[in-house]
Design an enzyme around this catalytic site. Structure first.
Site, PDB file in Angstrom:
ATOM      1  N   LYS A   1      -7.114  -1.198   4.137  1.00 50.34           N
ATOM      2  CA  LYS A   1      -5.747  -1.074   3.606  1.00 50.34           C
ATOM      3  C   LYS A   1      -5.635  -1.651   2.204  1.00 50.34           C
ATOM      4  CE  LYS A   1      -2.440  -1.839   6.743  1.00 50.34           C
ATOM      5  NZ  LYS A   1      -1.692  -2.552   7.823  1.00 50.34           N
TER       6      LYS A   1
ATOM      7  N   LYS B   1      -5.513  -4.583   1.245  1.00 47.74           N
ATOM      8  CA  LYS B   1      -4.500  -5.644   1.208  1.00 47.74           C
ATOM      9  C   LYS B   1      -5.194  -6.992   1.367  1.00 47.74           C
ATOM     10  CE  LYS B   1      -0.272  -3.506   3.024  1.00 47.74           C
ATOM     11  NZ  LYS B   1       0.868  -3.716   3.932  1.00 47.74           N
TER      12      LYS B   1
END
Ligand code: C2G
Length: 139
Positions: free
Chosen positions: A45, A47
């Site tokens: 992701k 992130k």
């Protein structure tokens, strides 16, 4: 018992997340949150979380709407989760609208309106700006 599931990172927990969790719980009786693990966030992701998986899990478990937190390790686990936990409703925020319609073969799919004015990215950016202002003030 009507069982709901939702998925997410929930970093720097904020009221947009709470709105989503509240609405999801209101659809049934039992809400499971599949929480993105640190490795999944970083590898899949893109992130980098402020809080670790266990810190984010602790925060989620303290929310009255949440009944169980399970790990989200990959994109592909959702159908298995639906079967394993006997899920009736899969609920996500509207930024995911359409992305999980395939899940409707296995359970009801619901997208809630995203809370517009708040995001984890916005919070991080605001703190960065505040720091910059402070640095300039000390120049
Ligand atoms: N959300 C929201 N309003 C916001 C921010 C987030 O409704 N202002 C919702 C998102 O739509 C999502 C949930 O809160 O349904 C969690 O958001 P994130 O932590 O950003 O999760 P995300 O990166 O969307 O991960 O496999 C699915 C992914 O794990 C979802």
């Amino acid at each position: 018992m009507k069982r709901i599931i939702t998925y997410g990172t929930f970093d720097l927990l904020h009221y947009g997340h709470i709105n989503l969790l509240k609405r999801a719980k209101e659809l049934g009786d039992y809400l499971i949150v599949a929480l993105s693990e640190d490795e999944f966030n970083e590898k899949c992701k893109n992130k980098k979380c402020y809080f670790s998986y266990y810190e984010r899990k602790q925060l989620l478990q303290s929310i009255r709407y949440v009944d169980l937190v399970i790990p989200e390790k990959c994109w592909e686990q959702k159908v298995e989760d639906i079967k394993l936990y006997k899920i009736d409703v899969f609920a996500m925020g509207s930024d995911w609208k359409g992305k999980f319609d395939f899940m409707s073969d296995h359970c009801e799919v619901v997208y809630f309106p995203r809370t517009k004015e708040i995001s984890t990215t916005q919070i991080k950016d605001d703190f960065k700006k505040a720091d910059l202002k402070k640095e300039w003030a000390n120049v």
